[in-house]
Design a protein around this motif. Structure first.
Motif, PDB file in Angstrom:
ATOM      1  N   UNK A  73      15.773 -12.590 -39.844  1.00 40.05           N
ATOM      2  CA  UNK A  73      14.318 -12.676 -39.994  1.00 40.05           C
ATOM      3  C   UNK A  73      13.670 -13.364 -38.790  1.00 40.05           C
ATOM      4  N   UNK A  74      14.332 -14.374 -38.275  1.00 43.80           N
ATOM      5  CA  UNK A  74      13.798 -15.102 -37.120  1.00 43.80           C
ATOM      6  C   UNK A  74      13.812 -14.203 -35.882  1.00 43.80           C
ATOM      7  N   UNK A  75      14.896 -13.479 -35.696  1.00 43.09           N
ATOM      8  CA  UNK A  75      15.002 -12.546 -34.575  1.00 43.09           C
ATOM      9  C   UNK A  75      13.964 -11.435 -34.710  1.00 43.09           C
ATOM     10  N   UNK A  76      13.786 -10.943 -35.934  1.00 38.97           N
ATOM     11  CA  UNK A  76      12.893  -9.804 -36.171  1.00 38.97           C
ATOM     12  C   UNK A  76      11.443 -10.102 -35.828  1.00 38.97           C
ATOM     13  N   UNK A  77      11.030 -11.328 -35.978  1.00 47.14           N
ATOM     14  CA  UNK A  77       9.628 -11.618 -35.676  1.00 47.14           C
ATOM     15  C   UNK A  77       9.447 -12.616 -34.527  1.00 47.14           C
ATOM     16  N   UNK A  78      10.397 -12.622 -33.621  1.00 47.09           N
ATOM     17  CA  UNK A  78      10.294 -13.470 -32.441  1.00 47.09           C
ATOM     18  C   UNK A  78       9.023 -13.164 -31.648  1.00 47.09           C
ATOM     19  N   UNK A  79       8.650 -11.906 -31.572  1.00 41.75           N
ATOM     20  CA  UNK A  79       7.443 -11.535 -30.818  1.00 41.75           C
ATOM     21  C   UNK A  79       6.179 -12.159 -31.410  1.00 41.75           C
ATOM     22  N   UNK A  80       6.224 -12.522 -32.679  1.00 42.15           N
ATOM     23  CA  UNK A  80       5.054 -13.150 -33.323  1.00 42.15           C
ATOM     24  C   UNK A  80       5.328 -14.611 -33.669  1.00 42.15           C
ATOM     25  N   UNK A  82       4.185 -17.332 -32.707  1.00 42.96           N
ATOM     26  CA  UNK A  82       3.016 -18.212 -32.883  1.00 42.96           C
ATOM     27  C   UNK A  82       2.518 -18.223 -34.330  1.00 42.96           C
ATOM     28  N   UNK A  83       2.737 -17.134 -35.040  1.00 41.46           N
ATOM     29  CA  UNK A  83       2.274 -17.029 -36.424  1.00 41.46           C
ATOM     30  C   UNK A  83       3.359 -17.408 -37.427  1.00 41.46           C
ATOM     31  N   UNK A  84       4.418 -18.023 -36.963  1.00 43.34           N
ATOM     32  CA  UNK A  84       5.560 -18.320 -37.817  1.00 43.34           C
ATOM     33  C   UNK A  84       5.777 -19.824 -37.978  1.00 43.34           C
ATOM     34  N   UNK A  85       6.298 -20.189 -39.125  1.00 40.65           N
ATOM     35  CA  UNK A  85       6.719 -21.578 -39.334  1.00 40.65           C
ATOM     36  C   UNK A  85       8.237 -21.711 -39.207  1.00 40.65           C
ATOM     37  N   UNK A  91      11.263 -25.346 -30.048  1.00 40.99           N
ATOM     38  CA  UNK A  91      11.376 -23.910 -29.777  1.00 40.99           C
ATOM     39  C   UNK A  91      10.026 -23.322 -29.384  1.00 40.99           C
ATOM     40  N   UNK A  92       8.992 -23.728 -30.088  1.00 38.55           N
ATOM     41  CA  UNK A  92       7.645 -23.219 -29.803  1.00 38.55           C
ATOM     42  C   UNK A  92       7.214 -23.617 -28.380  1.00 38.55           C
ATOM     43  N   UNK A  93       7.493 -24.823 -28.010  1.00 43.28           N
ATOM     44  CA  UNK A  93       7.157 -25.318 -26.680  1.00 43.28           C
ATOM     45  C   UNK A  93       7.921 -24.517 -25.615  1.00 43.28           C
ATOM     46  N   UNK A  94       9.213 -24.319 -25.834  1.00 39.07           N
ATOM     47  CA  UNK A  94      10.041 -23.570 -24.882  1.00 39.07           C
ATOM     48  C   UNK A  94       9.611 -22.101 -24.808  1.00 39.07           C
ATOM     49  N   UNK A  95       9.251 -21.516 -25.935  1.00 41.95           N
ATOM     50  CA  UNK A  95       8.791 -20.117 -25.935  1.00 41.95           C
ATOM     51  C   UNK A  95       7.459 -19.972 -25.192  1.00 41.95           C
ATOM     52  N   UNK A  96       6.564 -20.927 -25.358  1.00 42.76           N
ATOM     53  CA  UNK A  96       5.295 -20.886 -24.629  1.00 42.76           C
ATOM     54  C   UNK A  96       5.549 -20.989 -23.123  1.00 42.76           C
ATOM     55  N   UNK A  97       6.469 -21.859 -22.735  1.00 46.90           N
ATOM     56  CA  UNK A  97       6.847 -21.987 -21.322  1.00 46.90           C
ATOM     57  C   UNK A  97       7.465 -20.691 -20.816  1.00 46.90           C
TER      58      UNK A  97
END
Length: 152
Positions: A73-80, A82-85, A91-97
């Motif tokens: 599920x985490x892999x499936x919505x990696x593209x979104x 920002x809308x995930x908890x 992880x969010x910080x690293x993904x934004x970078x």
């Protein structure tokens, strides 16, 4: 379903592209021994593959993410993300970078880099940058050579 890949544009080994990319991968690729959590590194690789978009890398790194134990599920919505908890603050910080470096947004990049310091030490930040840079090299190499999946 097994998938093979076919080069539709050129063979990168004609000018040793793979050799250069493999040298980088030895140090920050998905089999490298890093201080950064392996699951985070894999999420970053997969996000770069999504952004560029590289079919070869998407298939390879989706499988590698599953092999690392990242939930489907985490892999499936990696593209979104920002809308995930499901993604941690780090992880969010690293993904934004990752996104700021991949798409190089000069307005956002410095702030994204600075925000890493609240979650990671200097070595981990250097590894995160190297992971993203290495994946951008691979995705662009595979796109340039025209590596496309062929269903069997």
């Amino acid at each position: 379903m097994p998938v093979t890949f076919e080069n539709t544009r050129f063979d990168p080994d004609l000018i040793e592209f793979h050799g250069i990319a493999k040298q980088m991968a030895a140090s920050v690729g998905y089999t490298a021994d890093l201080s950064v959590d392996g699951r985070l590194a894999q999420l970053l690789r997969l996000r770069v593959a999504q952004m560029n978009p590289c079919s070869y890398c998407l298939i390879l790194h989706t499988k590698a993410a599953h092999d690392q134990g990242i939930a489907v599920e985490k892999v499936a919505h990696l593209a979104s993300w920002r809308e995930s908890t499901m993604f941690t603050p780090a992880e969010r910080c690293a993904l934004a970078y990752c996104e700021a470096l991949t798409a190089y947004d000069p307005a956002a990049f410095a702030a994204r880099h600075e925000s890493l310091t609240s979650h990671f030490d200097e070595k981990a930040i250097a590894e995160i940058a190297a992971i993203v840079i290495n994946m951008n090299l691979w995705t662009r190499l595979k796109l340039a050579q025209g590596q496309v999946p062929v269903a069997e």
